[in-house]
Design a protein around this motif. Structure first.
Motif, mmCIF file in Angstrom:
data_model
loop_
_atom_site.group_PDB
_atom_site.id
_atom_site.type_symbol
_atom_site.label_atom_id
_atom_site.label_comp_id
_atom_site.label_asym_id
_atom_site.label_seq_id
_atom_site.Cartn_x
_atom_site.Cartn_y
_atom_site.Cartn_z
ATOM 1 N N ILE A 4 0.827 -1.199 0.000
ATOM 2 C CA ILE A 4 0.000 0.000 0.000
ATOM 3 C C ILE A 4 0.866 1.256 0.000
ATOM 4 O O ILE A 4 0.565 2.233 -0.659
ATOM 5 N N ALA A 5 1.946 1.225 0.778
ATOM 6 C CA ALA A 5 2.788 2.418 0.918
ATOM 7 C C ALA A 5 4.149 2.028 1.450
ATOM 8 O O ALA A 5 4.308 0.978 2.077
ATOM 9 N N SER A 6 5.118 2.909 1.211
ATOM 10 C CA SER A 6 6.433 2.745 1.827
ATOM 11 C C SER A 6 7.049 4.129 2.007
ATOM 12 O O SER A 6 6.703 5.071 1.289
ATOM 13 N N ALA A 7 7.924 4.228 2.984
ATOM 14 C CA ALA A 7 8.623 5.480 3.276
ATOM 15 C C ALA A 7 9.984 5.135 3.854
ATOM 16 O O ALA A 7 10.170 4.068 4.448
ATOM 17 N N HIS A 88 8.853 -2.328 9.856
ATOM 18 C CA HIS A 88 9.815 -1.257 10.089
ATOM 19 C C HIS A 88 11.202 -1.898 10.112
ATOM 20 O O HIS A 88 11.490 -2.689 11.012
ATOM 21 N N LEU A 89 12.032 -1.577 9.128
ATOM 22 C CA LEU A 89 13.387 -2.116 9.061
ATOM 23 C C LEU A 89 14.379 -0.995 9.351
ATOM 24 O O LEU A 89 14.245 0.114 8.820
ATOM 25 N N VAL A 90 15.378 -1.298 10.175
ATOM 26 C CA VAL A 90 16.364 -0.307 10.581
ATOM 27 C C VAL A 90 17.753 -0.835 10.252
ATOM 28 O O VAL A 90 18.081 -1.973 10.583
ATOM 29 N N THR A 91 18.543 -0.001 9.583
ATOM 30 C CA THR A 91 19.937 -0.350 9.314
ATOM 31 C C THR A 91 20.813 0.807 9.767
ATOM 32 O O THR A 91 20.382 1.968 9.756
ATOM 33 N N VAL A 92 22.021 0.478 10.177
ATOM 34 C CA VAL A 92 22.996 1.486 10.575
ATOM 35 C C VAL A 92 24.237 1.248 9.732
ATOM 36 O O VAL A 92 24.771 0.137 9.713
ATOM 37 N N ASP A 93 24.670 2.287 9.013
ATOM 38 C CA ASP A 93 25.838 2.109 8.153
ATOM 39 C C ASP A 93 27.130 2.364 8.930
ATOM 40 O O ASP A 93 27.107 2.702 10.115
ATOM 41 N N SER A 94 28.255 2.213 8.260
ATOM 42 C CA SER A 94 29.561 2.312 8.921
ATOM 43 C C SER A 94 29.842 3.711 9.480
ATOM 44 O O SER A 94 30.638 3.857 10.397
ATOM 45 N N SER A 95 29.168 4.724 8.962
ATOM 46 C CA SER A 95 29.362 6.080 9.480
ATOM 47 C C SER A 95 28.453 6.376 10.675
ATOM 48 O O SER A 95 28.532 7.440 11.280
ATOM 49 N N GLY A 96 27.555 5.443 10.996
ATOM 50 C CA GLY A 96 26.649 5.622 12.119
ATOM 51 C C GLY A 96 25.282 6.166 11.738
ATOM 52 O O GLY A 96 24.431 6.362 12.605
ATOM 53 N N SER A 97 25.057 6.414 10.449
ATOM 54 C CA SER A 97 23.743 6.890 10.006
ATOM 55 C C SER A 97 22.722 5.770 10.105
ATOM 56 O O SER A 97 23.007 4.614 9.791
ATOM 57 N N THR A 98 21.531 6.122 10.547
ATOM 58 C CA THR A 98 20.433 5.176 10.711
ATOM 59 C C THR A 98 19.447 5.376 9.568
ATOM 60 O O THR A 98 19.030 6.500 9.304
ATOM 61 N N THR A 99 19.079 4.274 8.915
ATOM 62 C CA THR A 99 18.042 4.327 7.890
ATOM 63 C C THR A 99 16.856 3.513 8.384
ATOM 64 O O THR A 99 17.012 2.357 8.782
ATOM 65 N N VAL A 100 15.672 4.137 8.383
ATOM 66 C CA VAL A 100 14.438 3.472 8.774
ATOM 67 C C VAL A 100 13.560 3.392 7.526
ATOM 68 O O VAL A 100 13.284 4.406 6.891
ATOM 69 N N THR A 101 13.145 2.180 7.198
ATOM 70 C CA THR A 101 12.254 1.952 6.068
ATOM 71 C C THR A 101 10.975 1.336 6.608
ATOM 72 O O THR A 101 11.024 0.379 7.381
ATOM 73 N N VAL A 102 9.840 1.885 6.208
ATOM 74 C CA VAL A 102 8.540 1.363 6.613
ATOM 75 C C VAL A 102 7.793 0.948 5.356
ATOM 76 O O VAL A 102 7.676 1.730 4.415
ATOM 77 N N GLU A 103 7.318 -0.286 5.361
ATOM 78 C CA GLU A 103 6.513 -0.784 4.246
ATOM 79 C C GLU A 103 5.192 -1.294 4.807
ATOM 80 O O GLU A 103 5.170 -2.041 5.784
ATOM 81 N N VAL A 104 4.114 -0.885 4.178
ATOM 82 C CA VAL A 104 2.772 -1.285 4.601
ATOM 83 C C VAL A 104 2.183 -2.179 3.515
ATOM 84 O O VAL A 104 2.097 -1.774 2.357
ATOM 85 N N GLY A 119 -6.164 2.664 2.042
ATOM 86 C CA GLY A 119 -4.921 2.755 1.288
ATOM 87 C C GLY A 119 -4.420 4.157 1.019
ATOM 88 O O GLY A 119 -3.265 4.484 1.293
ATOM 89 N N LYS A 120 -5.278 5.016 0.482
ATOM 90 C CA LYS A 120 -4.839 6.375 0.136
ATOM 91 C C LYS A 120 -4.435 7.161 1.374
ATOM 92 O O LYS A 120 -3.453 7.897 1.348
ATOM 93 N N GLY A 121 -5.173 7.022 2.454
ATOM 94 C CA GLY A 121 -4.839 7.738 3.684
ATOM 95 C C GLY A 121 -3.503 7.290 4.259
ATOM 96 O O GLY A 121 -2.700 8.123 4.696
ATOM 97 N N ILE A 122 -3.271 5.983 4.248
ATOM 98 C CA ILE A 122 -1.988 5.465 4.753
ATOM 99 C C ILE A 122 -0.853 5.962 3.868
ATOM 100 O O ILE A 122 0.165 6.446 4.363
ATOM 101 N N ALA A 123 -1.021 5.849 2.559
ATOM 102 C CA ALA A 123 0.024 6.278 1.628
ATOM 103 C C ALA A 123 0.318 7.771 1.772
ATOM 104 O O ALA A 123 1.476 8.193 1.755
ATOM 105 N N LYS A 124 -0.717 8.565 1.957
ATOM 106 C CA LYS A 124 -0.557 10.012 2.072
ATOM 107 C C LYS A 124 0.150 10.404 3.367
ATOM 108 O O LYS A 124 0.942 11.340 3.391
ATOM 109 N N GLY A 125 -0.114 9.689 4.459
ATOM 110 C CA GLY A 125 0.410 10.087 5.760
ATOM 111 C C GLY A 125 1.710 9.446 6.195
ATOM 112 O O GLY A 125 2.337 9.918 7.144
#
Length: 144
Positions: A4-7, A88-104, A119-125
């Motif tokens: 439905i959505a990802s961010a 919700h997937l979280v990765t931390v790279d070698s520089s210490g940056s955190t990436t959060v990916t959310v998939e619905v 669907g549209k409301g979730i994708a929009k928000g």
């Protein structure tokens, strides 16, 4: 299963801070604008259940299907004839940056109906909710 959505967001906020915000479900309405309230029945762990109420919708049961601190948090809302999954997937790279990916995603015989309704409301928000979650995690005062 239909997506439905990802961010996605990359930040200097430590992964642990995101997990602390997710674990404190009573505060979800502060950063998740379409949620009225959330209650967890016990500790924040795989297999835990709870109930949430979206604004303008009925209260819905959910289950935490996966919790790997610092790496993954997946919850599934148990809708009539469908399962709405927030991964919700979280990765931390070698520089210490955190990436959060959310998939619905949604699956089930009535997924088409729920996709039309939500669907549209979730994708929009979703992107805005993730940005507000980052701000909440940042102000929580968790250090790396």
């Amino acid at each position: 299963m239909k997506t439905i959505a990802s961010a996605k967001i990359t930040t200097d906020v430590p992964a642990r801070a995101f997990f602390e915000r997710w674990a404190d479900m009573a505060t979800w309405p502060e950063w998740n604008t379409d949620t009225e309230w959330v209650r967890l029945d016990g500790p924040f762990r795989t297999g835990a259940t709870g109930k949430l109420k979206p604004k303008g919708g009925p209260a819905t049961r959910f289950v935490i299907t996966s919790l790997v601190p610092g790496r993954e948090f997946t919850d599934v809302s148990l809708l009539l004839g469908a399962r709405l999954t927030f991964q919700h997937l979280v990765t931390v790279d070698s520089s210490g940056s955190t990436t959060v990916t959310v998939e619905v995603t949604i699956a089930g015989p009535l997924a088409f109906l729920w996709t039309a309704a939500l669907g549209k409301g979730i994708a929009k928000g979703l992107s805005g909710d993730l940005a507000r979650l980052e701000a909440a995690a940042r102000t929580a005062g968790v250090s790396a």
